[in-house]
Design a protein around this motif. Structure first.
Motif, PDB file in Angstrom:
ATOM      1  N   PHE A 227      57.501   0.450   9.520  1.00 28.23           N
ATOM      2  CA  PHE A 227      56.436   1.008   8.678  1.00 28.23           C
ATOM      3  C   PHE A 227      55.533  -0.100   8.156  1.00 28.23           C
ATOM      4  CE2 PHE A 227      60.269   3.528   8.158  1.00 28.23           C
ATOM      5  CZ  PHE A 227      59.828   4.824   8.364  1.00 28.23           C
ATOM      6  N   TYR A 228      54.283   0.243   7.911  1.00 30.45           N
ATOM      7  CA  TYR A 228      53.391  -0.616   7.147  1.00 30.45           C
ATOM      8  C   TYR A 228      53.348  -0.046   5.735  1.00 30.45           C
ATOM      9  CZ  TYR A 228      51.490  -2.844  11.373  1.00 30.45           C
ATOM     10  OH  TYR A 228      51.335  -3.564  12.524  1.00 30.45           O
ATOM     11  N   GLU A 229      53.227  -0.913   4.750  1.00 24.77           N
ATOM     12  CA  GLU A 229      53.087  -0.392   3.393  1.00 24.77           C
ATOM     13  C   GLU A 229      52.233  -1.320   2.533  1.00 24.77           C
ATOM     14  OE1 GLU A 229      52.332   1.846   1.547  1.00 24.77           O
ATOM     15  OE2 GLU A 229      54.157   3.030   1.737  1.00 24.77           O
TER      16      GLU A 229
ATOM     17  N   THR B 144      53.059 -14.989   8.550  1.00 22.33           N
ATOM     18  CA  THR B 144      52.191 -16.098   9.002  1.00 22.33           C
ATOM     19  C   THR B 144      51.430 -16.762   7.849  1.00 22.33           C
ATOM     20  OG1 THR B 144      50.070 -14.994   9.506  1.00 22.33           O
ATOM     21  CG2 THR B 144      51.784 -14.850  11.198  1.00 22.33           C
ATOM     22  N   LYS B 145      51.689 -16.330   6.607  1.00 17.48           N
ATOM     23  CA  LYS B 145      50.959 -16.895   5.462  1.00 17.48           C
ATOM     24  C   LYS B 145      51.878 -17.789   4.632  1.00 17.48           C
ATOM     25  CE  LYS B 145      48.370 -12.636   5.134  1.00 17.48           C
ATOM     26  NZ  LYS B 145      47.764 -11.681   4.240  1.00 17.48           N
ATOM     27  N   LEU B 146      51.299 -18.388   3.607  1.00 19.58           N
ATOM     28  CA  LEU B 146      52.020 -19.361   2.780  1.00 19.58           C
ATOM     29  C   LEU B 146      53.316 -18.799   2.198  1.00 19.58           C
ATOM     30  CD1 LEU B 146      51.861 -22.197   1.606  1.00 19.58           C
ATOM     31  CD2 LEU B 146      50.547 -21.251  -0.317  1.00 19.58           C
TER      32      LEU B 146
ATOM     33  N   PRO C 115      44.001 -13.121  14.025  1.00 19.49           N
ATOM     34  CA  PRO C 115      45.160 -13.550  13.230  1.00 19.49           C
ATOM     35  C   PRO C 115      45.458 -12.664  12.021  1.00 19.49           C
ATOM     36  CG  PRO C 115      43.848 -15.430  13.839  1.00 19.49           C
ATOM     37  CD  PRO C 115      43.044 -14.228  14.249  1.00 19.49           C
ATOM     38  N   LEU C 116      46.755 -12.599  11.667  1.00 24.35           N
ATOM     39  CA  LEU C 116      47.197 -11.854  10.476  1.00 24.35           C
ATOM     40  C   LEU C 116      46.992 -12.695   9.220  1.00 24.35           C
ATOM     41  CD1 LEU C 116      50.652 -10.671  11.872  1.00 24.35           C
ATOM     42  CD2 LEU C 116      48.575  -9.289  11.684  1.00 24.35           C
ATOM     43  N   GLY C 117      46.836 -13.985   9.397  1.00 20.09           N
ATOM     44  CA  GLY C 117      46.700 -14.858   8.236  1.00 20.09           C
ATOM     45  C   GLY C 117      46.506 -16.309   8.655  1.00 20.09           C
TER      46      GLY C 117
ATOM     47  N   PRO D  40      48.200 -11.212  17.916  1.00 20.14           N
ATOM     48  CA  PRO D  40      48.875 -10.886  16.670  1.00 20.14           C
ATOM     49  C   PRO D  40      48.921  -9.393  16.348  1.00 20.14           C
ATOM     50  CG  PRO D  40      47.358 -12.716  16.358  1.00 20.14           C
ATOM     51  CD  PRO D  40      47.118 -12.191  17.735  1.00 20.14           C
ATOM     52  N   CYS D  41      50.089  -8.977  15.876  1.00 15.18           N
ATOM     53  CA  CYS D  41      50.290  -7.604  15.408  1.00 15.18           C
ATOM     54  C   CYS D  41      51.452  -7.683  14.415  1.00 15.18           C
ATOM     55  CB  CYS D  41      50.644  -6.700  16.588  1.00 15.18           C
ATOM     56  SG  CYS D  41      51.111  -5.046  16.070  1.00 15.18           S
ATOM     57  N   ALA D  42      51.249  -7.168  13.205  1.00 21.89           N
ATOM     58  CA  ALA D  42      52.282  -7.313  12.161  1.00 21.89           C
ATOM     59  C   ALA D  42      53.587  -6.646  12.583  1.00 21.89           C
ATOM     60  CB  ALA D  42      51.771  -6.734  10.845  1.00 21.89           C
TER      61      ALA D  42
ATOM     62  N   GLY E 181      43.299  -0.668  16.735  1.00 16.28           N
ATOM     63  CA  GLY E 181      43.951   0.557  17.211  1.00 16.28           C
ATOM     64  C   GLY E 181      45.380   0.702  16.712  1.00 16.28           C
ATOM     65  N   ILE E 182      45.940  -0.341  16.099  1.00 20.44           N
ATOM     66  CA  ILE E 182      47.302  -0.246  15.556  1.00 20.44           C
ATOM     67  C   ILE E 182      47.150  -0.111  14.040  1.00 20.44           C
ATOM     68  CG2 ILE E 182      49.585  -1.346  15.395  1.00 20.44           C
ATOM     69  CD1 ILE E 182      48.707  -0.658  18.288  1.00 20.44           C
ATOM     70  N   SER E 183      47.251   1.131  13.543  1.00 21.48           N
ATOM     71  CA  SER E 183      46.948   1.435  12.130  1.00 21.48           C
ATOM     72  C   SER E 183      45.602   0.841  11.733  1.00 21.48           C
ATOM     73  CB  SER E 183      48.040   0.917  11.188  1.00 21.48           C
ATOM     74  OG  SER E 183      49.240   1.599  11.408  1.00 21.48           O
ATOM     75  N   ASP E 184      44.691   0.828  12.650  1.00 16.36           N
ATOM     76  CA  ASP E 184      43.339   0.299  12.466  1.00 16.36           C
ATOM     77  C   ASP E 184      42.415   1.104  13.370  1.00 16.36           C
ATOM     78  OD1 ASP E 184      43.062  -1.735  10.634  1.00 16.36           O
ATOM     79  OD2 ASP E 184      43.553  -3.349  12.023  1.00 16.36           O
ATOM     80  N   PRO E 185      41.096   1.110  13.068  1.00 17.87           N
ATOM     81  CA  PRO E 185      40.188   1.815  13.968  1.00 17.87           C
ATOM     82  C   PRO E 185      40.205   1.195  15.371  1.00 17.87           C
ATOM     83  CG  PRO E 185      39.031   0.919  12.044  1.00 17.87           C
ATOM     84  CD  PRO E 185      40.445   0.464  11.953  1.00 17.87           C
TER      85      PRO E 185
ATOM     86  N   GLU F   7      51.308  -8.341   1.768  1.00 19.65           N
ATOM     87  CA  GLU F   7      51.299  -7.316   2.820  1.00 19.65           C
ATOM     88  C   GLU F   7      52.715  -7.148   3.360  1.00 19.65           C
ATOM     89  OE1 GLU F   7      47.490  -6.785   4.926  1.00 19.65           O
ATOM     90  OE2 GLU F   7      47.667  -8.949   5.099  1.00 19.65           O
ATOM     91  N   PHE F   8      53.076  -5.907   3.628  1.00 19.78           N
ATOM     92  CA  PHE F   8      54.468  -5.601   3.971  1.00 19.78           C
ATOM     93  C   PHE F   8      54.632  -4.888   5.305  1.00 19.78           C
ATOM     94  CE2 PHE F   8      54.653  -5.906  -0.592  1.00 19.78           C
ATOM     95  CZ  PHE F   8      55.896  -6.465  -0.832  1.00 19.78           C
ATOM     96  N   VAL F   9      55.686  -5.280   6.010  1.00 23.78           N
ATOM     97  CA  VAL F   9      56.232  -4.430   7.068  1.00 23.78           C
ATOM     98  C   VAL F   9      57.658  -4.116   6.624  1.00 23.78           C
ATOM     99  CG1 VAL F   9      56.812  -4.195   9.506  1.00 23.78           C
ATOM    100  CG2 VAL F   9      54.858  -5.616   8.831  1.00 23.78           C
TER     101      VAL F   9
HETATM  102  N1  SAM Z   1      46.126  -3.776  13.087  1.00 18.61           N
HETATM  103  C1  SAM Z   1      47.039  -4.481  12.248  1.00 18.61           C
HETATM  104  C2  SAM Z   1      48.208  -5.006  13.087  1.00 18.61           C
HETATM  105  O1  SAM Z   1      48.043  -5.148  14.293  1.00 18.61           O
HETATM  106  O2  SAM Z   1      49.260  -5.285  12.550  1.00 18.61           O
HETATM  107  C3  SAM Z   1      47.488  -3.643  11.081  1.00 18.61           C
HETATM  108  C4  SAM Z   1      46.376  -3.218  10.185  1.00 18.61           C
HETATM  109  S1  SAM Z   1      46.879  -2.228   8.845  1.00 18.61           S
HETATM  110  C5  SAM Z   1      45.344  -1.687   8.220  1.00 18.61           C
HETATM  111  C6  SAM Z   1      47.312  -3.387   7.626  1.00 18.61           C
HETATM  112  C7  SAM Z   1      48.812  -3.379   7.335  1.00 18.61           C
HETATM  113  O3  SAM Z   1      49.495  -4.173   8.305  1.00 18.61           O
HETATM  114  C8  SAM Z   1      49.171  -3.998   6.002  1.00 18.61           C
HETATM  115  O4  SAM Z   1      49.071  -3.055   4.950  1.00 18.61           O
HETATM  116  C9  SAM Z   1      50.609  -4.413   6.231  1.00 18.61           C
HETATM  117  O5  SAM Z   1      51.463  -3.297   6.120  1.00 18.61           O
HETATM  118  C10 SAM Z   1      50.552  -4.858   7.695  1.00 18.61           C
HETATM  119  N2  SAM Z   1      50.238  -6.297   7.739  1.00 18.61           N
HETATM  120  C11 SAM Z   1      49.082  -6.869   8.098  1.00 18.61           C
HETATM  121  N3  SAM Z   1      49.162  -8.210   7.982  1.00 18.61           N
HETATM  122  C12 SAM Z   1      50.405  -8.481   7.539  1.00 18.61           C
HETATM  123  C13 SAM Z   1      51.108  -9.682   7.213  1.00 18.61           C
HETATM  124  N4  SAM Z   1      50.508 -10.857   7.306  1.00 18.61           N
HETATM  125  N5  SAM Z   1      52.379  -9.581   6.786  1.00 18.61           N
HETATM  126  C14 SAM Z   1      52.987  -8.381   6.677  1.00 18.61           C
HETATM  127  N6  SAM Z   1      52.368  -7.221   6.973  1.00 18.61           N
HETATM  128  C15 SAM Z   1      51.101  -7.270   7.390  1.00 18.61           C
END
Ligand code: SAM
Length: 280
Positions: A162-164, A192-194, A14-16, A116-118, A91-95, A220-222
């Motif tokens: 983009f991720y930022e 997915t967070k508050l 999960p992202l959150g 889940p993938c942001a 593997g998506i901006s992650d090891p 966290e941003f997309v």
């Molecule tokens: N592997 C992850 C994926 O599948 O999305 C991404 C990992 S990368 C190290 C982390 C970045 O993903 C954060 O800096 C942000 O840009 C994005 N991200 C991760 N969780 C997020 C969320 N809950 N909301 C928005 N962006 C998120």
């Protein structure tokens, strides 16, 4: 579902919101003997909550080769391994990519689980109409390199994803507006967070909108952008601007002349001239 032994499972987490762990992911994490985790301390609570008995293998960006060798050893011994990252899809901006490549090269099966993938979560709510998208991940952290990277994307008609990080979001949005000109920007924050928020606005207004409330810069941003407008022949504009700037003309005058020559909008050419100048 029976787990295959001697396979590497790539498992999104999960992202959150913990409820976003799929049933299949839960079952795999509960039953595999080994979990390769980006940060074993970070993933510990999740594994504990699932009642997982797996032992962990650290697999982060600084030890991927070593981690891959350990994982291949476990597979050789006939044991399944699940690969997870701190959040989202490995593997998506992650090891993860090096591990997957090494496991495949060693002749073992890779079994990816959807989850889940942001990037895809954000894109699904973007409302961007472009037929294609390009997932870029993180832009370079240094301004000059970032603007250069954006320059290279300027002509693409695909939406850009983009991720930022929060501490760079202002400067990144500012560079996007300078280099890419007017487009739609969608800012997806804390998915997915508050405090989840998804806001769509003209790119030129992005910086002011973020500055209006410091809470908008947290979390966290997309960042997503619509693709280059189909009829923007900025290639010609760029060629002419480069010539004029090389002749030593000031940015404003170069933009004015280029607008007269090409018929393109002066403002867009001015922004482009500034970006060309700062990119050297
Ligand atoms: N592997 C992850 C994926 O599948 O999305 C991404 C990992 S990368 C190290 C982390 C970045 O993903 C954060 O800096 C942000 O840009 C994005 N991200 C991760 N969780 C997020 C969320 N809950 N909301 C928005 N962006 C998120």
């Amino acid at each position: 579902m029976t787990e295959e032994s001697a396979a590497l499972y790539v498992v999104p987490t999960p992202l959150g919101n913990l409820a976003d762990l799929t049933r299949r992911a839960e079952e795999i994490l509960r039953t595999v003997p080994w979990v390769a985790a980006e940060d074993t301390r970070h993933s510990g609570p999740l594994l504990k909550q699932l009642g997982a008995q797996a032992r962990t293998i650290p697999a982060h960006q600084h030890n991927e080769h070593e981690a891959a060798a350990r994982i291949v050893e476990k597979l050789q011994a006939g044991e399944a391994v699940a690969l997870i990252s701190d959040a989202g899809t490995p593997g998506i901006s992650d090891p993860g990519a090096r591990i997957v490549a090494a496991v495949r090269a060693a002749g073992y099966k890779i079994i990816p689980l959807p989850g889940p993938c942001a990037a895809t979560t954000a894109l699904s709510a973007s409302g961007l109409l472009d037929e294609h998208f390009l997932f870029y991940g993180f832009l370079p952290s240094k301004g000059g390199q970032r603007r250069q990277a954006l320059e290279e994307l300027r002509e693409l008609s695909s939406a850009l994803v983009f991720y930022e990080a929060p501490h760079r979001v202002l400067e990144t949005v500012e560079d996007m507006a300078t280099v890419l000109g007017d487009r739609t920007l969608v800012i997806a924050r804390e998915l997915t967070k508050l405090f989840e928020s998804i806001h769509s606005l003209p790119l030129a207004e992005g910086l002011a909108w973020l500055r209006e409330d410091s809470n908008r810069q947290r979390g966290e941003f997309v960042l997503m952008l619509s693709g280059a407008p189909a009829n923007a022949d900025s290639g010609e504009g760029e060629r002419i601007l480069k010539m004029l700037l090389a002749e030593g003309l000031p940015v404003k005058q170069a933009a004015k002349l280029a607008a007269q020559i090409t018929g393109m909008a002066k403002n867009a050419l001015y922004d482009l001239a500034l970006a060309l100048k700062s990119a050297g």
